[in-house]
Design a protein around this motif. Structure first.
Motif: not given
Length: 385
Positions: A345, A347, A357
């Motif tokens: 991930e 962000t 994101k």
């Protein structure tokens, strides 16, 4: 026959100095029971003055001495689909009677004074005190790491459940974004997502949502406005396994700046993906993504994170230390193994455009990776009036 690799568990227990294991967490008892979780306590534990406490007992090298201590209502479950454990005790209502039956079984198999592996974070204080008082001479050992390592490499049927969970979460998010329009509130969007996930056979767990320039992901009466971005990050549970992804939406005109910003996020994601394969060090995935992030024009307000997932949202491989969840990145120097599953991930907390994101789920393979739930990784459009 045990539905897990007893040889692997025996080796892990030997290394940790454990003679007999007492698993008491929902996720580990589910794993040791071959995927079973009692539906009555699936979303809560409390009952009366106490709580549900399932206990799976496993003796190293002697699967024939295994037992499951269950709630009284689970007798019907056993009649329909018998548990694999040779001993089954469906007699407990709370923590203390469950612990009593566990003590009785340990004594019966001659392990009342053994080195007993427990899950400290998932063993209630009253049950632990009873074990300490009744099992004279026993030594209690933290078995958390043993059980984490046991679950690290997913079996084909586990990978299929994780694939299904990811696809269903993604499909639910795409439907929700396409349904929402100008004036729809965060609370309404989250409720719609819950319905979309439930209708697809998922157990809805959470939704973290932002609209516009705000970085606040909690539910509220904030409404989606023309030109605002939407970030939707959700976890949905499919037969015990977690789908955890994030996708982006926009209402109205998609300008060049937004295309560029999501493109920066995508570059970082792809950098991480490029290092994922069996045999590669987990830390190399992190280092590659961070090097691309450091050179990015959005580095000042962007962060990268990767973690293992499966029955729970953070499990082996543990790749980063205290970032943001407080555990040690003990797997950064270890090779990834085929069958491990990783969430990747990136962000961005943009100061004027908001929360941007992507979060993706990758299953490690011998020659790279397979992505689960890969739909909708670009900008997705909200409904027009």
């Amino acid at each position: 026959m045990a539905p897990f690799d007893t040889g692997r568990l025996d080796a892990l227990m030997e290394e940790a100095g454990i003679d007999v294991l007492l698993a008491t967490s929902k996720h580990n008892t589910q794993y040791l029971l071959g995927g079973y979780r009692f539906i009555f306590f699936s979303t809560m534990d409390a009952i009366g003055h106490s709580r549900y406490l399932p206990v799976v007992i496993y003796e190293k090298g002697h699967a024939e001495n295994s037992a499951y201590v269950a709630n009284r209502m689970e007798g019907g479950e056993h009649q329909n689909h018998p548990f694999w454990t040779p001993a089954f005790h469906a007699a407990a209502w709370g923590t203390l009677d469950a612990a009593e039956y566990a003590v009785e079984h340990l004594r019966k198999i001659g392990k009342g004074a053994a080195r007993i592996g427990i899950e400290p974070s998932f063993l209630p204080l009253d049950a632990y005190r009873l074990f300490s008082e009744r099992l004279e001479g026993a030594t209690f050992v933290d078995a958390t790491g043993v059980l984490e390592r046991l679950r690290a490499v997913k079996k084909p049927e586990e990978l299929e459940k994780l694939r299904k969970a990811s696809e269903l979460v993604t499909n639910a998010m795409m439907a929700t974004i396409g349904w929402a329009r100008a004036g729809t509130t965060k609370t309404e969007i989250i409720e719609r997502l819950r319905q979309e996930e439930t209708n697809r056979g998922l157990q809805f767990e959470y939704c973290l949502l932002t609209l516009g320039p705000s970085h606040n992901r909690a539910a509220s009466d904030q409404a989606w406005r023309e030109g605002d971005v939407l970030s939707i990050d959700s976890g949905g549970n499919y037969r015990g396994y977690i789908g955890d992804l994030c996708r982006m939406g926009v209402l109205g005109h998609l300008d060049a700046e937004l295309e560029d910003l999501l493109g920066e996020v995508e570059q970082i994601q792809q950098a991480a993906f490029s290092k994922v394969r069996a045999g590669a060090r987990g830390g190399d995935v992190i280092a590659r993504a961070q090097s691309v992030l450091k050179a990015s024009k959005v580095a000042e307000f962007t962060d990268f994170f990767a973690h293992g997932m499966g029955l729970i949202t953070h499990e082996v491989p543990f790749l980063m230390t205290n970032h943001p969840v407080t555990y040690e990145g003990v797997d950064a120097a270890r090779p990834l193994e085929a069958g491990m599953v990783v969430s990747v991930e990136t962000t961005m907390l943009h100061p004027s455009r908001g929360f941007i994101k992507l979060e993706d789920t990758l299953a490690v393979t011998n020659d790279g990776y397979e992505m689960f739930g890969e739909r909708g990784r670009g900008w997705n459009r909200g409904a027009t009036a």
